[in-house]
Design a protein around this motif. Structure first.
Motif, short mmCIF file in Angstrom:
data_model
loop_
_atom_site.label_atom_id
_atom_site.label_comp_id
_atom_site.label_asym_id
_atom_site.label_seq_id
_atom_site.Cartn_x
_atom_site.Cartn_y
_atom_site.Cartn_z
N ASN A 72 0.88 -1.16 0.00
CA ASN A 72 0.00 0.00 0.00
C ASN A 72 0.92 1.21 0.00
O ASN A 72 1.15 1.82 1.03
N ALA A 73 1.48 1.54 -1.15
CA ALA A 73 2.63 2.43 -1.18
C ALA A 73 2.48 3.57 -2.16
O ALA A 73 1.86 3.42 -3.22
N GLU A 74 3.08 4.70 -1.80
CA GLU A 74 3.23 5.82 -2.71
C GLU A 74 4.45 5.56 -3.59
O GLU A 74 5.44 4.99 -3.14
N VAL A 75 4.37 5.98 -4.85
CA VAL A 75 5.48 5.85 -5.78
C VAL A 75 6.22 7.19 -5.83
O VAL A 75 5.61 8.23 -6.11
N SER A 76 7.52 7.16 -5.53
CA SER A 76 8.32 8.39 -5.52
C SER A 76 9.43 8.28 -6.55
O SER A 76 10.17 7.30 -6.58
N GLU A 77 9.50 9.29 -7.41
CA GLU A 77 10.60 9.37 -8.38
C GLU A 77 11.05 10.82 -8.45
O GLU A 77 10.27 11.73 -8.19
N PRO A 78 12.34 11.05 -8.75
CA PRO A 78 12.90 12.41 -8.62
C PRO A 78 12.40 13.42 -9.64
O PRO A 78 12.62 14.62 -9.48
N GLY A 79 11.74 12.96 -10.71
CA GLY A 79 11.26 13.91 -11.70
C GLY A 79 12.37 14.49 -12.56
O GLY A 79 12.20 15.53 -13.19
N SER A 80 13.52 13.84 -12.56
CA SER A 80 14.65 14.31 -13.36
C SER A 80 15.27 13.12 -14.09
O SER A 80 14.84 11.98 -13.93
N GLN A 81 16.28 13.39 -14.89
CA GLN A 81 16.94 12.32 -15.61
C GLN A 81 17.62 11.36 -14.64
O GLN A 81 18.07 11.75 -13.57
N MET A 82 17.67 10.09 -15.02
CA MET A 82 18.33 9.08 -14.19
C MET A 82 19.61 8.63 -14.90
O MET A 82 19.57 7.80 -15.81
N PRO A 83 20.74 9.18 -14.50
CA PRO A 83 21.99 8.89 -15.20
C PRO A 83 22.66 7.62 -14.66
O PRO A 83 22.22 7.02 -13.68
N VAL A 84 23.74 7.24 -15.30
CA VAL A 84 24.68 6.25 -14.77
C VAL A 84 26.02 6.97 -14.67
O VAL A 84 26.52 7.49 -15.67
N ILE A 85 26.59 6.99 -13.46
CA ILE A 85 27.77 7.81 -13.19
C ILE A 85 28.83 6.98 -12.49
O ILE A 85 28.53 6.22 -11.57
N ARG A 86 30.08 7.14 -12.89
CA ARG A 86 31.18 6.45 -12.23
C ARG A 86 31.58 7.20 -10.95
O ARG A 86 31.64 8.43 -10.93
N VAL A 87 31.87 6.43 -9.90
CA VAL A 87 32.31 7.01 -8.63
C VAL A 87 33.46 6.17 -8.08
O VAL A 87 33.70 5.04 -8.51
N ARG A 88 34.16 6.72 -7.12
CA ARG A 88 35.20 5.96 -6.43
C ARG A 88 35.31 6.44 -4.98
O ARG A 88 34.94 7.57 -4.65
N GLY A 89 35.82 5.57 -4.12
CA GLY A 89 36.04 5.94 -2.73
C GLY A 89 37.29 6.78 -2.60
O GLY A 89 38.32 6.49 -3.22
N VAL A 90 37.22 7.85 -1.82
CA VAL A 90 38.34 8.79 -1.69
C VAL A 90 38.55 9.18 -0.23
O VAL A 90 37.73 8.88 0.64
N ASP A 91 39.64 9.89 0.01
CA ASP A 91 39.92 10.48 1.31
C ASP A 91 39.33 11.89 1.36
O ASP A 91 38.98 12.48 0.33
N PHE A 92 39.27 12.44 2.56
CA PHE A 92 38.87 13.84 2.72
C PHE A 92 40.04 14.74 2.37
O PHE A 92 41.19 14.49 2.76
N THR A 93 39.74 15.82 1.66
CA THR A 93 40.77 16.80 1.33
C THR A 93 40.88 17.82 2.45
O THR A 93 39.97 17.96 3.29
N GLN A 94 41.99 18.57 2.46
CA GLN A 94 42.14 19.61 3.47
C GLN A 94 41.07 20.68 3.29
O GLN A 94 40.58 21.26 4.27
N GLU A 95 40.67 20.94 2.06
CA GLU A 95 39.61 21.93 1.81
C GLU A 95 38.30 21.50 2.47
O GLU A 95 37.60 22.33 3.07
N GLU A 402 15.68 5.64 -7.02
CA GLU A 402 16.84 6.35 -6.50
C GLU A 402 18.11 5.86 -7.20
O GLU A 402 18.10 4.81 -7.84
N LEU A 403 19.18 6.63 -7.06
CA LEU A 403 20.48 6.17 -7.52
C LEU A 403 21.10 5.30 -6.45
O LEU A 403 21.10 5.65 -5.27
N VAL A 404 21.63 4.16 -6.85
CA VAL A 404 22.23 3.20 -5.93
C VAL A 404 23.66 2.92 -6.37
O VAL A 404 23.92 2.72 -7.56
N ARG A 405 24.57 2.90 -5.41
CA ARG A 405 25.97 2.60 -5.74
C ARG A 405 26.18 1.09 -5.85
O ARG A 405 25.84 0.34 -4.94
N VAL A 406 26.71 0.67 -6.99
CA VAL A 406 27.13 -0.73 -7.16
C VAL A 406 28.62 -0.73 -7.45
O VAL A 406 29.16 0.21 -8.03
N SER A 407 29.28 -1.82 -7.06
CA SER A 407 30.72 -1.92 -7.28
C SER A 407 31.01 -2.38 -8.70
O SER A 407 30.27 -3.18 -9.26
#
Length: 462
Positions: A72-95, A402-407
């Motif tokens: 018994n659920a509402e359907v939620s979508e962002p109303g914008s384009q759904m891309p596929v984007i590359r990401v990687r794990g990083v450290d925090f910068t001094q900035e 939603e966008l989900v991170r996959v390895s």
């Protein structure tokens, strides 16, 4: 300093182990996926007359013996384009560190953790000798060797330790430290306290590029930034009720004097000051062991205007030796009460890299729901068939795109953000027996790749 001593003593009590790397399960629910084929599917142009989402809500019931799924659920979508984007794990910068230091610490004078004194080490030596004696009485050669080595190390430290330590001012700059005396590995960090003698008041810590003494590999995917202005603030995270949604937040008179919206405004002010790519999401009322109430605000990363799912835990990639290496999921959270922000944690940050697909071709929601009905039964029917279970019921109240991170396959710190449908709700387990206690939890119980309809195993990361 007391907190640091407790951590040292706890470490001495534990013999070396390899719990961070566990054997891969023999029968995983989901096996590897063909990511290249998925990307090709995402790039296919969609017919202009093909509606992806043709409904604002979903209502249906599925029953399989003791398994009951009520949607018994509402359907939620962002109303914008759904891309596929590359990401990687990083450290925090001094900035990044400077931005959060200025927003949370401001003009407060902060100091490095106090140098360990002879008095501090005397307490550690007493505990080592006590544990060594117990190991000798038990005839445990491994523990005897462990504590004999620790005793020798701390006796050397005692000879060099000062009688007293003067606090040293710090301004939040990353510095290099050695992982262990016998290790050549180094990491960068910030460790700062308003009152270093007892670790009271404000604290601010950053851990980057920490190399595990066991694996010898930099754990780049587990960088962590943390701010606290309340003793034992971690209790607010641990005691939070699972899955309370914004509309469900309710506080009785006297529990907390600020409203959820006021708490969110304080979190948003920090986000604005730091230009962090997050928005406040789920908010829940939580309290510590002393009964003090606060709001826990879980934030969502936003990429190109599209929110990312908040995932807990870590994905595990099997290595060539059969062991699993972890990549923690990114989390960005605040704890807010009448006094202001009591705690803030940002862990496992990612870097958003190139866009593989600007606007993905998605399966129709009707097709996704057919996958949902089939796979919920496949995955959860075995749980319902356990003798002690009288009934297993799911009440799904939110269906979100939603966008989900996959390895990426064969990688532990590189991945993709892909569009996926997530099914949220409450899981209730009723047990048989005269004195049986029932249980319930709120969460996401199925994640479906919106491009190809495959099931995403969050623990595996694909």
């Amino acid at each position: 300093m007391k907190k640091l001593l407790v951590m040292l003593l706890a470490a001495l009590m534990v013999l070396p182990s390899f719990t961070a790397c566990q054997k891969t399960p023999e029968s995983p629910i989901v096996v590897g996926k063909d990511q290249q084929k998925m990307l090709e599917m995402a790039k296919d142009p969609a017919p202009s007359d093909e509606p992806v989402i043709s409904m604002e809500s979903v209502s249906r019931e599925i029953s399989r013996e003791k398994l009951h799924i009520i949607v018994n659920a509402e359907v939620s979508e962002p109303g914008s384009q759904m891309p596929v984007i590359r990401v990687r794990g990083v450290d925090f910068t001094q900035e990044q560190v400077d931005a959060f230091w200025n927003a949370l610490i401001g003009d407060t004078e902060m100091f490095l953790s106090s140098e360990t004194t002879k008095t501090d080490i005397e307490e550690i030596l007493i505990n080592i000798k006590r544990n060594l004696e117990a190991a000798e009485n038990d005839g445990d050669k491994d523990r005897i060797g462990h504590f004999e080595k620790a005793l020798a190390e701390y006796q050397k430290k005692y000879a060099l330790a000062p009688d007293a330590a003067e606090p040293v001012r710090t301004f939040g700059k990353l510095e290099q430290r050695q992982v262990a005396e016998e290790s050549g590995s180094r990491y960068t960090c910030v460790i700062a306290y308003e009152s270093p003698s007892d670790c009271s008041g404000k604290s601010f810590t950053v851990m980057n590029n920490y190399t595990s003494p066991l694996s010898g590999k930099p754990d780049r995917t587990a960088a962590r930034m943390e701010y606290n202005n309340y003793p034992d603030a971690y209790q607010f995270y641990e005691n939070a009720a699972e899955g309370t949604v914004p509309a469900g937040v309710y506080a009785k008179d006297g529990e907390i004097s600020i409203t959820p919206s006021e708490a969110v405004r304080q979190a948003q002010a920090v986000i604005d000051k730091t230009a962090a790519p997050f928005i406040p999401g789920k908010i829940e009322l939580t309290k510590n062991e002393a009964g003090k109430y606060a709001y826990l605000i879980e934030c969502q990363r936003v990429v190109n205007g599209t929110p990312c799912a908040v995932l807990s835990g870590a994905s595990n990639e099997e290595g060539g030796d059969g062991l699993r290496m972890q990549w923690d999921y990114e989390r960005f959270r605040f704890v807010v009460a009448e006094e202001g922000i009591l705690s803030f944690v940002w862990e496992s940050p990612i870097e958003v890299r190139e866009t593989e697909v600007d606007e993905s071709r998605l399966m129709a929601l009707d097709e996704i729901l057919a996958v949902f009905e089939k796979m919920m039964a496949v995955i959860y029917a075995p749980q319902s068939k356990v003798d002690m279970v009288a009934a297993l019921t799911f009440h799904i109240d939110q269906v979100k795109l939603e966008l989900v991170r996959v390895s990426e396959q064969n990688a532990t710190e590189n991945g993709l953000l892909i569009p996926a449908w997530r099914f949220y709700g409450e899981k209730r387990v009723e047990y048989s027996g005269e004195n049986a206690l029932n249980s319930s939890e709120y969460g996401c119980f199925l994640t479906i790749n919106a491009i190809d309809g495959s099931i995403i195993d969050i623990q595996k990361g694909y």
